[in-house]
Write a protein that holds these residues in place. Structure first.
Motif, mmCIF file in Angstrom:
data_model
loop_
_atom_site.group_PDB
_atom_site.id
_atom_site.type_symbol
_atom_site.label_atom_id
_atom_site.label_comp_id
_atom_site.label_asym_id
_atom_site.label_seq_id
_atom_site.Cartn_x
_atom_site.Cartn_y
_atom_site.Cartn_z
ATOM 1 N N PHE A 21 68.147 17.310 -4.114
ATOM 2 C CA PHE A 21 67.166 18.208 -4.717
ATOM 3 C C PHE A 21 65.752 17.993 -4.204
ATOM 4 O O PHE A 21 64.842 18.738 -4.565
ATOM 5 C CB PHE A 21 67.204 18.084 -6.247
ATOM 6 N N ASP A 22 65.567 16.962 -3.384
ATOM 7 C CA ASP A 22 64.290 16.835 -2.679
ATOM 8 C C ASP A 22 64.154 17.893 -1.588
ATOM 9 O O ASP A 22 63.065 18.121 -1.074
ATOM 10 C CB ASP A 22 64.157 15.440 -2.048
ATOM 11 N N ASP A 23 65.269 18.525 -1.236
ATOM 12 C CA ASP A 23 65.258 19.564 -0.207
ATOM 13 C C ASP A 23 64.915 20.910 -0.858
ATOM 14 O O ASP A 23 65.628 21.358 -1.773
ATOM 15 C CB ASP A 23 66.627 19.650 0.469
ATOM 16 N N PRO A 24 63.854 21.607 -0.419
ATOM 17 C CA PRO A 24 63.456 22.873 -1.048
ATOM 18 C C PRO A 24 64.549 23.939 -1.003
ATOM 19 O O PRO A 24 64.686 24.730 -1.936
ATOM 20 C CB PRO A 24 62.228 23.302 -0.231
ATOM 21 N N ALA A 25 65.336 23.960 0.083
ATOM 22 C CA ALA A 25 66.384 24.973 0.193
ATOM 23 C C ALA A 25 67.474 24.755 -0.860
ATOM 24 O O ALA A 25 68.007 25.708 -1.418
ATOM 25 C CB ALA A 25 66.990 24.950 1.598
ATOM 26 N N VAL A 26 67.818 23.491 -1.122
ATOM 27 C CA VAL A 26 68.811 23.191 -2.161
ATOM 28 C C VAL A 26 68.286 23.614 -3.528
ATOM 29 O O VAL A 26 68.998 24.233 -4.329
ATOM 30 C CB VAL A 26 69.163 21.695 -2.153
ATOM 31 N N LEU A 27 67.016 23.296 -3.805
ATOM 32 C CA LEU A 27 66.421 23.691 -5.083
ATOM 33 C C LEU A 27 66.425 25.204 -5.244
ATOM 34 O O LEU A 27 66.721 25.731 -6.317
ATOM 35 C CB LEU A 27 64.992 23.173 -5.171
ATOM 36 N N ALA A 28 66.091 25.918 -4.157
ATOM 37 C CA ALA A 28 66.043 27.378 -4.225
ATOM 38 C C ALA A 28 67.430 27.960 -4.500
ATOM 39 O O ALA A 28 67.588 28.892 -5.290
ATOM 40 C CB ALA A 28 65.480 27.948 -2.925
ATOM 41 N N LEU A 29 68.459 27.408 -3.846
ATOM 42 C CA LEU A 29 69.828 27.883 -4.057
ATOM 43 C C LEU A 29 70.319 27.547 -5.467
ATOM 44 O O LEU A 29 71.081 28.311 -6.073
ATOM 45 C CB LEU A 29 70.771 27.256 -3.031
ATOM 46 N N MET A 30 69.879 26.410 -5.981
ATOM 47 C CA MET A 30 70.349 25.958 -7.286
ATOM 48 C C MET A 30 69.724 26.746 -8.427
ATOM 49 O O MET A 30 70.411 27.172 -9.357
ATOM 50 C CB MET A 30 70.017 24.468 -7.453
ATOM 51 N N ALA A 31 68.411 26.938 -8.379
ATOM 52 C CA ALA A 31 67.702 27.484 -9.534
ATOM 53 C C ALA A 31 67.195 28.909 -9.347
ATOM 54 O O ALA A 31 67.091 29.655 -10.323
ATOM 55 C CB ALA A 31 66.529 26.570 -9.880
ATOM 56 N N GLY A 32 66.886 29.297 -8.117
ATOM 57 C CA GLY A 32 66.236 30.585 -7.888
ATOM 58 C C GLY A 32 67.003 31.789 -8.423
ATOM 59 O O GLY A 32 66.492 32.547 -9.264
ATOM 60 N N PRO A 33 68.251 32.014 -7.956
ATOM 61 C CA PRO A 33 69.004 33.184 -8.433
ATOM 62 C C PRO A 33 69.259 33.166 -9.933
ATOM 63 O O PRO A 33 69.238 34.208 -10.585
ATOM 64 C CB PRO A 33 70.321 33.092 -7.642
ATOM 65 N N LEU A 34 69.500 31.983 -10.505
ATOM 66 C CA LEU A 34 69.729 31.898 -11.941
ATOM 67 C C LEU A 34 68.479 32.319 -12.710
ATOM 68 O O LEU A 34 68.559 33.096 -13.678
ATOM 69 C CB LEU A 34 70.133 30.478 -12.326
ATOM 70 N N LEU A 35 67.310 31.834 -12.295
ATOM 71 C CA LEU A 35 66.072 32.205 -12.976
ATOM 72 C C LEU A 35 65.792 33.692 -12.828
ATOM 73 O O LEU A 35 65.311 34.341 -13.765
ATOM 74 C CB LEU A 35 64.906 31.377 -12.406
ATOM 75 N N GLU A 36 66.106 34.246 -11.670
ATOM 76 C CA GLU A 36 65.917 35.682 -11.466
ATOM 77 C C GLU A 36 66.839 36.484 -12.384
ATOM 78 O O GLU A 36 66.426 37.478 -12.996
ATOM 79 C CB GLU A 36 66.196 36.051 -10.005
ATOM 80 N N ASP A 37 68.096 36.051 -12.501
ATOM 81 C CA ASP A 37 69.034 36.727 -13.397
ATOM 82 C C ASP A 37 68.562 36.658 -14.847
ATOM 83 O O ASP A 37 68.656 37.635 -15.600
ATOM 84 C CB ASP A 37 70.425 36.095 -13.280
ATOM 85 N N LEU A 38 68.073 35.482 -15.267
ATOM 86 C CA LEU A 38 67.577 35.336 -16.634
ATOM 87 C C LEU A 38 66.399 36.262 -16.895
ATOM 88 O O LEU A 38 66.303 36.896 -17.952
ATOM 89 C CB LEU A 38 67.164 33.886 -16.887
ATOM 90 N N SER A 39 65.494 36.353 -15.928
ATOM 91 C CA SER A 39 64.338 37.223 -16.075
ATOM 92 C C SER A 39 64.762 38.678 -16.224
ATOM 93 O O SER A 39 64.258 39.405 -17.091
ATOM 94 C CB SER A 39 63.404 37.058 -14.872
ATOM 95 N N CYS A 40 65.705 39.113 -15.392
ATOM 96 C CA CYS A 40 66.196 40.495 -15.465
ATOM 97 C C CYS A 40 66.906 40.756 -16.798
ATOM 98 O O CYS A 40 66.744 41.826 -17.394
ATOM 99 C CB CYS A 40 67.139 40.781 -14.298
ATOM 100 N N ALA A 41 67.683 39.774 -17.256
ATOM 101 C CA ALA A 41 68.397 39.935 -18.518
ATOM 102 C C ALA A 41 67.431 40.033 -19.692
ATOM 103 O O ALA A 41 67.630 40.833 -20.611
ATOM 104 C CB ALA A 41 69.370 38.775 -18.723
ATOM 105 N N CYS A 42 66.374 39.236 -19.670
ATOM 106 C CA CYS A 42 65.373 39.301 -20.738
ATOM 107 C C CYS A 42 64.675 40.657 -20.744
ATOM 108 O O CYS A 42 64.472 41.265 -21.799
ATOM 109 C CB CYS A 42 64.343 38.188 -20.559
ATOM 110 N N ALA A 43 64.304 41.136 -19.552
ATOM 111 C CA ALA A 43 63.649 42.443 -19.469
ATOM 112 C C ALA A 43 64.564 43.555 -19.965
ATOM 113 O O ALA A 43 64.137 44.477 -20.668
ATOM 114 C CB ALA A 43 63.215 42.713 -18.029
ATOM 115 N N ALA A 44 65.858 43.470 -19.609
ATOM 116 C CA ALA A 44 66.816 44.487 -20.050
ATOM 117 C C ALA A 44 66.990 44.453 -21.569
ATOM 118 O O ALA A 44 67.080 45.495 -22.221
ATOM 119 C CB ALA A 44 68.160 44.270 -19.359
ATOM 120 N N ALA A 45 67.023 43.236 -22.139
ATOM 121 C CA ALA A 45 67.170 43.109 -23.588
ATOM 122 C C ALA A 45 65.966 43.702 -24.312
ATOM 123 O O ALA A 45 66.098 44.401 -25.324
ATOM 124 C CB ALA A 45 67.355 41.644 -23.971
#
Length: 327
Positions: A277-301
């Motif tokens: 997780f010190d690698d930025p690409a790993v962090l982006a793959l791990m958290a980025g899409p999930l956070l984007e999905d959560l944001s979209c789900a909150c907006a839709a709700a």
């Protein structure tokens, strides 16, 4: 988060599931399957939860990935109690924030990965979340008796397996140009290029030999721990120790004649994840899409909430224009 003057009260991210049994019989002991089977919720309890909180597969018909591994990789009685207590804790927090007496199903939306243990975790959590008695704690008897206590029904949708960012380590590698790479593949690249991993493994060579000699289910020698094709993974060894430790079983929790082995393996796995997780690409793959999905789900709700309020206001306006009925 605010949208059109309204706000989301709470978004709760649960780390997949409650306490579970080990993913496999790594010891090879013939008695181990039965020992874990006795620690699982009764079939009648799971069927009751399924009626109240039905699992929905909206876009696929794939079987849960752990459907054929029971009693291994399965949610335990302990895990069910943990999730229901967590649901009650979330309920109390939401009620205190919102100032209402109870939560209603229309206020709740959940999603699960395609594993029985995560679907059951969501069901237990919903039972606690929608309980009419938030101060009462579940006991062992809760899972022996038929608990038709919660008439409030909420469905548990299952995310499309090949596009589920709740657990990105589970995603298959993408073949399309420019698409997201497999998280395990990126971890392997980081491991290959980093001297830090060589130092970590050199320091655990003796411990690894001991673990391999005692846990026959870990399989072969060699291979990167992040290699999806390698049988030996430190995370599998840790899985065995932690699952046993949570049930207070000293024989399973430590290898014969060894003390402190669980902590050694736990610390080593933590170091490995820290290095990844010190690698930025790993962090982006791990958290980025999930956070984007959560944001979209909150907006839709919030948008659905706005439309519901607007529709209710319109109906009240129509009733006012019509006036009361005369007998």
């Amino acid at each position: 988060m605010q949208h059109n003057g309204r706000r989301v009260l709470l978004t709760q991210v649960i780390a997949r599931h409650g306490d579970r049994s080990p993913s496999a019989n790594l010891t090879g002991c013939p008695a181990e399957p039965n020992k874990w089977a006795q620690r699982l919720p009764p079939k009648a309890k799971l069927e009751s939860l399924g009626r109240t909180f039905p699992v929905l597969k909206l876009c696929h018909d794939q079987e849960p990935k752990d459907a054929n591994s029971v009693p291994f990789g399965s949610l335990t009685n302990l895990g069910g109690r943990q999730m229901e207590l967590l649901g009650k804790a979330i309920q109390l927090r939401v009620l205190a924030t919102d100032g209402v007496a109870t939560l209603e199903p229309i206020q709740v939306a959940v999603q699960s990965t395609n594993y029985l243990r995560t679907q059951q975790s969501a069901q237990f959590l919903l039972q606690g979340l929608l309980s009419d008695s938030p101060d009462s704690a579940p006991t062992e008897a809760t899972y022996r008796d038929d608990p038709e206590k919660s008439p409030k029904t909420v469905a548990v949708p299952v995310a499309v397996p090949d596009n589920c960012w709740i657990n990105p380590f589970d995603l298959p590698p993408k073949e399309q140009p420019g698409s997201q790479p497999c998280l395990w593949a990126r971890c392997a690249e980081v491991e290959e290029a980093s001297a830090r991993f060589c130092d970590l493994e050199d320091g655990m060579a003796v411990t690894r030999q001991l673990v391999e000699s005692q846990l026959s289910g870990l399989g072969d020698k060699g291979g990167r721990a992040s290699d999806v094709n390698a049988k030996f993974k430190w995370i599998k060894a840790l899985d065995h120790f932690v699952c046993a430790e949570s049930h207070g079983d000293g024989f399973w929790g430590e290898l014969r004649g060894q003390t402190g082995l669980t902590e050694l393996v736990r610390s080593h796995v933590a170091e490995r994840f820290s290095a990844w997780f010190d690698d930025p690409a790993v962090l982006a793959l791990m958290a980025g899409p999930l956070l984007e999905d959560l944001s979209c789900a909150c907006a839709a709700a919030l948008e659905r909430d706005r439309k519901a309020v607007s529709e209710a206001s319109r109906q009240v306006g129509c009733e006012a224009e019509q006036g009361p009925e005369m007998n």
